[in-house]
Motif scaffolding. Structure first.
Motif, PDB file in Angstrom:
ATOM      1  N   PRO A 115      99.419  81.482  26.693  1.00 39.48           N
ATOM      2  CA  PRO A 115     100.095  80.589  27.640  1.00 39.48           C
ATOM      3  C   PRO A 115     101.603  80.722  27.445  1.00 39.48           C
ATOM      4  CG  PRO A 115      99.263  79.344  25.793  1.00 39.48           C
ATOM      5  CD  PRO A 115      98.778  80.758  25.612  1.00 39.48           C
ATOM      6  N   GLY A 116     102.352  80.496  28.468  1.00 35.31           N
ATOM      7  CA  GLY A 116     103.802  80.604  28.353  1.00 35.31           C
ATOM      8  C   GLY A 116     104.411  79.488  27.527  1.00 35.31           C
ATOM      9  N   ALA A 117     103.746  78.352  27.463  1.00 40.33           N
ATOM     10  CA  ALA A 117     104.237  77.195  26.704  1.00 40.33           C
ATOM     11  C   ALA A 117     103.077  76.233  26.502  1.00 40.33           C
ATOM     12  CB  ALA A 117     105.367  76.495  27.456  1.00 40.33           C
ATOM     13  N   SER A 118     103.202  75.385  25.506  1.00 41.25           N
ATOM     14  CA  SER A 118     102.186  74.361  25.295  1.00 41.25           C
ATOM     15  C   SER A 118     102.645  73.078  25.988  1.00 41.25           C
ATOM     16  CB  SER A 118     101.976  74.118  23.805  1.00 41.25           C
ATOM     17  OG  SER A 118     103.128  73.535  23.243  1.00 41.25           O
ATOM     18  N   TRP A 119     101.735  72.144  26.074  1.00 38.52           N
ATOM     19  CA  TRP A 119     102.042  70.884  26.751  1.00 38.52           C
ATOM     20  C   TRP A 119     102.644  69.827  25.823  1.00 38.52           C
ATOM     21  CZ3 TRP A 119     102.301  70.781  31.778  1.00 38.52           C
ATOM     22  CH2 TRP A 119     101.557  71.690  32.522  1.00 38.52           C
ATOM     23  N   LEU A 177     109.996  62.320  31.150  1.00 39.33           N
ATOM     24  CA  LEU A 177     108.725  63.027  31.296  1.00 39.33           C
ATOM     25  C   LEU A 177     108.737  63.994  32.482  1.00 39.33           C
ATOM     26  CD1 LEU A 177     105.705  63.241  30.340  1.00 39.33           C
ATOM     27  CD2 LEU A 177     105.221  61.536  32.092  1.00 39.33           C
ATOM     28  N   LEU A 178     109.271  63.572  33.607  1.00 35.73           N
ATOM     29  CA  LEU A 178     109.209  64.389  34.817  1.00 35.73           C
ATOM     30  C   LEU A 178     109.946  65.729  34.698  1.00 35.73           C
ATOM     31  CD1 LEU A 178     109.415  61.564  37.491  1.00 35.73           C
ATOM     32  CD2 LEU A 178     107.395  62.820  36.705  1.00 35.73           C
ATOM     33  N   PRO A 179     111.196  65.777  34.255  1.00 35.67           N
ATOM     34  CA  PRO A 179     111.835  67.094  34.126  1.00 35.67           C
ATOM     35  C   PRO A 179     111.186  67.954  33.045  1.00 35.67           C
ATOM     36  CG  PRO A 179     113.364  65.355  33.476  1.00 35.67           C
ATOM     37  CD  PRO A 179     112.138  64.695  33.990  1.00 35.67           C
ATOM     38  N   THR A 180     110.683  67.312  32.001  1.00 38.14           N
ATOM     39  CA  THR A 180     109.995  68.070  30.961  1.00 38.14           C
ATOM     40  C   THR A 180     108.727  68.703  31.511  1.00 38.14           C
ATOM     41  OG1 THR A 180     110.857  66.536  29.315  1.00 38.14           O
ATOM     42  CG2 THR A 180     109.091  67.970  28.605  1.00 38.14           C
ATOM     43  N   MET A 181     108.035  67.983  32.379  1.00 36.46           N
ATOM     44  CA  MET A 181     106.832  68.519  33.004  1.00 36.46           C
ATOM     45  C   MET A 181     107.174  69.755  33.848  1.00 36.46           C
ATOM     46  SD  MET A 181     103.926  66.554  35.295  1.00 36.46           S
ATOM     47  CE  MET A 181     104.623  65.023  34.807  1.00 36.46           C
TER      48      MET A 181
END
Length: 150
Positions: A10-14, A50-54
């Motif tokens: 995956p390109g990144a984890s959550w 949270l939103l920009p991080t998402m």
């Protein structure tokens, strides 16, 4: 038809999505120690972080994902058909070789996987575990009867 995935990164984890809510909880905790609390304010702060991080995590997952299927190597948004690959083992990296995925350089934290194409050019693939990706591609090349060596 969906192809089975032989190798994936995956390109990144959550987990970075926890940054905003954790920061808000810490802020609420400090505020509780020093005076009256405003939980609604800290809820808004958590959502605003949270939103920009998402969006950031979703973007990295698209741009830095590596996936190998029996028909193609997917590097970010670029797809390299396996039928175009001549060799992945003993391929010498070349200065100025095109980096798959659309970037100018390898993504940070990845290793180069030089790939010789059927037309004689060499491109640079990448993965965090370059040996595993190279081994998966070599298996595919051997299975199709082509040479896995340069």
């Amino acid at each position: 038809m969906d192809q089975p995935t032989l190798y994936a990164e995956p390109g990144a984890s959550w987990w970075p999505l926890l940054w905003g809510p954790v920061f808000a909880l810490l802020g609420l905790g400090v505020e509780a120690l020093t005076g009256p609390t405003r939980p609604l304010l800290w809820l808004v702060v958590a959502l605003l972080l949270l939103l920009p991080t998402m969006l950031w995590v979703q973007g990295r997952r698209r741009v830095y994902e590596v996936r190998l299927t029996p028909v193609a190597l997917h590097q970010g948004r670029e797809e390299l058909p396996i039928r175009d690959v001549a060799a992945v083992e003993d391929v010498e990296p070349r200065a100025g070789a095109k980096v798959l995925g659309g970037g100018w350089t390898l993504p940070r934290g990845t290793e180069a996987v030089p790939i010789a194409l059927s037309d004689g050019t060499v491109v640079t693939g990448w993965a965090r575990d370059a040996d595993a990706l190279r081994a998966g591609m070599a298996k595919l090349l051997a299975a199709r009867g082509g040479s896995a060596d340069a």
